[in-house]
Scaffold this active site. Sequence first.
Site, PDB file in Angstrom:
ATOM      1  N   ARG A  32      31.591  34.781  32.028  1.00 19.96           N
ATOM      2  CA  ARG A  32      31.835  34.564  30.795  1.00 19.96           C
ATOM      3  C   ARG A  32      32.826  33.556  30.662  1.00 19.96           C
ATOM      4  O   ARG A  32      33.007  32.505  29.991  1.00 19.96           O
ATOM      5  CB  ARG A  32      31.871  35.618  29.668  1.00 19.96           C
ATOM      6  CG  ARG A  32      30.536  36.409  29.702  1.00 19.96           C
ATOM      7  CD  ARG A  32      30.994  37.659  28.903  1.00 19.96           C
ATOM      8  NE  ARG A  32      31.990  38.221  29.602  1.00 19.96           N
ATOM      9  CZ  ARG A  32      32.533  39.298  29.285  1.00 19.96           C
ATOM     10  NH1 ARG A  32      32.051  39.961  27.860  1.00 19.96           N
ATOM     11  NH2 ARG A  32      33.446  40.152  30.218  1.00 19.96           N
ATOM     12  N   SER A 138      28.780  53.053  41.531  1.00 15.08           N
ATOM     13  CA  SER A 138      30.220  53.576  41.475  1.00 15.08           C
ATOM     14  C   SER A 138      30.161  55.131  41.845  1.00 15.08           C
ATOM     15  O   SER A 138      28.925  55.831  41.963  1.00 15.08           O
ATOM     16  CB  SER A 138      30.551  53.427  39.920  1.00 15.08           C
ATOM     17  OG  SER A 138      31.995  54.214  40.001  1.00 15.08           O
ATOM     18  N   TYR A 151      30.155  55.770  30.601  1.00 14.45           N
ATOM     19  CA  TYR A 151      30.170  55.001  32.008  1.00 14.45           C
ATOM     20  C   TYR A 151      29.562  55.703  32.759  1.00 14.45           C
ATOM     21  O   TYR A 151      28.836  55.002  33.708  1.00 14.45           O
ATOM     22  CB  TYR A 151      31.819  54.846  32.181  1.00 14.45           C
ATOM     23  CG  TYR A 151      31.846  53.779  33.701  1.00 14.45           C
ATOM     24  CD1 TYR A 151      31.429  52.489  33.538  1.00 14.45           C
ATOM     25  CD2 TYR A 151      32.578  54.607  34.720  1.00 14.45           C
ATOM     26  CE1 TYR A 151      31.579  51.864  34.639  1.00 14.45           C
ATOM     27  CE2 TYR A 151      32.594  53.804  35.705  1.00 14.45           C
ATOM     28  CZ  TYR A 151      32.082  52.354  35.886  1.00 14.45           C
ATOM     29  OH  TYR A 151      32.141  51.618  36.988  1.00 14.45           O
ATOM     30  N   GLU A 187      40.773  44.145  37.794  1.00 19.45           N
ATOM     31  CA  GLU A 187      41.083  44.223  36.131  1.00 19.45           C
ATOM     32  C   GLU A 187      40.351  45.287  35.564  1.00 19.45           C
ATOM     33  O   GLU A 187      40.515  45.355  34.447  1.00 19.45           O
ATOM     34  CB  GLU A 187      40.555  42.834  35.627  1.00 19.45           C
ATOM     35  CG  GLU A 187      41.710  41.709  36.017  1.00 19.45           C
ATOM     36  CD  GLU A 187      41.207  40.222  35.760  1.00 19.45           C
ATOM     37  OE1 GLU A 187      40.405  40.102  34.672  1.00 19.45           O
ATOM     38  OE2 GLU A 187      41.805  39.528  36.315  1.00 19.45           O
TER      39      GLU A 187
HETATM   40  P1  NDP Z   1      36.765  43.296  37.185  1.00 18.06           P
HETATM   41  O1  NDP Z   1      36.975  43.546  35.616  1.00 18.06           O
HETATM   42  O2  NDP Z   1      37.778  42.758  37.689  1.00 18.06           O
HETATM   43  O3  NDP Z   1      35.408  42.369  37.147  1.00 18.06           O
HETATM   44  C1  NDP Z   1      34.305  42.317  36.501  1.00 18.06           C
HETATM   45  C2  NDP Z   1      33.664  41.266  36.425  1.00 18.06           C
HETATM   46  O4  NDP Z   1      32.275  41.284  35.639  1.00 18.06           O
HETATM   47  C3  NDP Z   1      34.273  40.041  35.869  1.00 18.06           C
HETATM   48  O5  NDP Z   1      34.121  38.922  36.551  1.00 18.06           O
HETATM   49  C4  NDP Z   1      33.569  39.619  34.398  1.00 18.06           C
HETATM   50  O6  NDP Z   1      33.556  38.424  34.282  1.00 18.06           O
HETATM   51  C5  NDP Z   1      32.373  40.147  34.732  1.00 18.06           C
HETATM   52  N1  NDP Z   1      31.622  40.729  33.467  1.00 18.06           N
HETATM   53  C6  NDP Z   1      31.975  41.716  32.622  1.00 18.06           C
HETATM   54  N2  NDP Z   1      31.042  41.511  31.513  1.00 18.06           N
HETATM   55  C7  NDP Z   1      30.305  40.544  31.833  1.00 18.06           C
HETATM   56  C8  NDP Z   1      29.011  40.238  30.834  1.00 18.06           C
HETATM   57  N3  NDP Z   1      28.963  40.715  29.740  1.00 18.06           N
HETATM   58  N4  NDP Z   1      28.721  39.004  31.429  1.00 18.06           N
HETATM   59  C9  NDP Z   1      28.888  38.287  32.513  1.00 18.06           C
HETATM   60  N5  NDP Z   1      30.078  38.651  33.160  1.00 18.06           N
HETATM   61  C10 NDP Z   1      30.606  39.857  32.867  1.00 18.06           C
HETATM   62  O7  NDP Z   1      36.331  44.633  37.624  1.00 18.06           O
HETATM   63  P2  NDP Z   1      35.727  45.078  38.870  1.00 18.06           P
HETATM   64  O8  NDP Z   1      35.433  43.981  39.956  1.00 18.06           O
HETATM   65  O9  NDP Z   1      36.319  46.098  39.255  1.00 18.06           O
HETATM   66  O10 NDP Z   1      34.281  45.465  38.763  1.00 18.06           O
HETATM   67  C11 NDP Z   1      33.080  44.827  39.249  1.00 18.06           C
HETATM   68  C12 NDP Z   1      32.036  46.017  39.360  1.00 18.06           C
HETATM   69  O11 NDP Z   1      32.408  46.973  40.131  1.00 18.06           O
HETATM   70  C13 NDP Z   1      31.519  46.736  38.108  1.00 18.06           C
HETATM   71  O12 NDP Z   1      30.294  46.697  37.885  1.00 18.06           O
HETATM   72  C14 NDP Z   1      32.403  47.990  38.087  1.00 18.06           C
HETATM   73  O13 NDP Z   1      31.786  48.799  37.241  1.00 18.06           O
HETATM   74  C15 NDP Z   1      32.433  48.253  39.614  1.00 18.06           C
HETATM   75  N6  NDP Z   1      33.163  49.185  39.899  1.00 18.06           N
HETATM   76  C16 NDP Z   1      34.402  49.103  40.031  1.00 18.06           C
HETATM   77  C17 NDP Z   1      35.508  50.119  40.502  1.00 18.06           C
HETATM   78  C18 NDP Z   1      36.852  50.065  40.370  1.00 18.06           C
HETATM   79  O14 NDP Z   1      37.562  50.906  40.422  1.00 18.06           O
HETATM   80  N7  NDP Z   1      37.415  48.651  40.159  1.00 18.06           N
HETATM   81  C19 NDP Z   1      34.828  51.331  41.164  1.00 18.06           C
HETATM   82  C20 NDP Z   1      33.381  51.528  40.970  1.00 18.06           C
HETATM   83  C21 NDP Z   1      32.717  50.588  40.550  1.00 18.06           C
HETATM   84  P3  NDP Z   1      33.937  37.559  32.715  1.00 18.06           P
HETATM   85  O15 NDP Z   1      34.697  38.501  32.088  1.00 18.06           O
HETATM   86  O16 NDP Z   1      34.527  36.305  33.118  1.00 18.06           O
HETATM   87  O17 NDP Z   1      32.690  37.673  32.168  1.00 18.06           O
HETATM   88  C1  8X3 Z   2      34.906  52.949  38.836  1.00 18.38           C
HETATM   89  C2  8X3 Z   2      35.649  54.220  39.219  1.00 18.38           C
HETATM   90  O1  8X3 Z   2      36.412  56.746  39.106  1.00 18.38           O
HETATM   91  O2  8X3 Z   2      37.108  55.033  37.377  1.00 18.38           O
HETATM   92  O3  8X3 Z   2      33.529  52.841  38.697  1.00 18.38           O
HETATM   93  O4  8X3 Z   2      34.847  55.826  37.362  1.00 18.38           O
HETATM   94  S1  8X3 Z   2      35.982  55.352  38.170  1.00 18.38           S
END
Ligand code: NDP
Ligand code: 8X3
Length: 254
Positions: A32, A138, A151, A187
């Site tokens: 976004r 996840s 979540y 983030e």
């Molecule tokens: P970040 O917050 O760093 O990145 C999330 C990304 O998702 C951003 O680029 C954001 O872009 C995009 N996003 C969020 N909401 C929307 C939306 N409504 N429309 C379009 N884009 C969207 O987090 P992560 O890189 O950690 O997360 C990526 C994935 O990994 C997620 O699915 C998360 O659940 C999963 N995950 C993360 C873990 C962790 O510990 N970090 C562990 C396990 C899974 P923008 O805001 O520009 O729209």
């Molecule tokens: C992100 C990992 O453990 O915060 O999906 O749910 S946890």
Amino acid sequence: MLVLVTGATSGIGKSTAQLFAKNGYDLIITGRRKDRLESVSKELQATYKVKVLTLCFDVRNFSEVENAIKSIPAEFKNIDILVNNAGLAAGLSAIQSGDLSHWERMIDTNIKGLLYMTREVCKGMIERKKGHIVNIGSIAGKEVYANGNVYCATKHAVDALNKGMRIDLLPHNIKVTAINPGMVETEFSIVRFDGDEEKAKSVYNGMQPLKPEDIAETIYWVATRPAHVNINDVIIMPNVQASATNVIRDSNAK
Ligand code: NDP
Ligand code: 8X3
């Protein structure tokens, strides 16, 4: 080869776009935040000399998804790999005190957004009889932890959809893989705690979380297996994390 990565403005999605670009793949990157998309695009084109298309839209809105995919010019139409990465956690509260807007955001992004993207992008893959969908789940899709209720439910839904998609898309020669990470420092926690950076940092106190690059390498690895191989499901954790809540921390850490 052409890869579409959702949520490439930060974290895992951005690292994934960088790694595929480094390996010569053309990219469609989405998110976004337009300014961030443009700066990632410029960096990838300048550093790796690949073609990059940016699509700025909200995955929660089906007409935005549909219009974005329809707007893709011919040279970017043949998407080989879709990485369904965009997602978030919002809040960490007991079920009786959950914030409704947090619930809606997680359900709409992590489940409906992933479904909308898959539905629109897999049409071309079906026509071409070729493709690979990589869903970012996840450890929260394998286990449930206190206050993680909604979540965890969204990521359990991703786990089920990953299996369902693989069955439905099997006759069309489309591979489907889930990558399920434990703690990754991105983030993610800043978003989860509504911008509270101190609280977000404390999640990783005294432990070494995964880096987004670790997940990017795993995504790249599953996407580059031979044609006859599919990696169904990967759980990837920091070595100091045994389950969603069992983490060894340095006791001297503040
Ligand atoms: P970040 O917050 O760093 O990145 C999330 C990304 O998702 C951003 O680029 C954001 O872009 C995009 N996003 C969020 N909401 C929307 C939306 N409504 N429309 C379009 N884009 C969207 O987090 P992560 O890189 O950690 O997360 C990526 C994935 O990994 C997620 O699915 C998360 O659940 C999963 N995950 C993360 C873990 C962790 O510990 N970090 C562990 C396990 C899974 P923008 O805001 O520009 O729209
Ligand atoms: C992100 C990992 O453990 O915060 O999906 O749910 S946890």
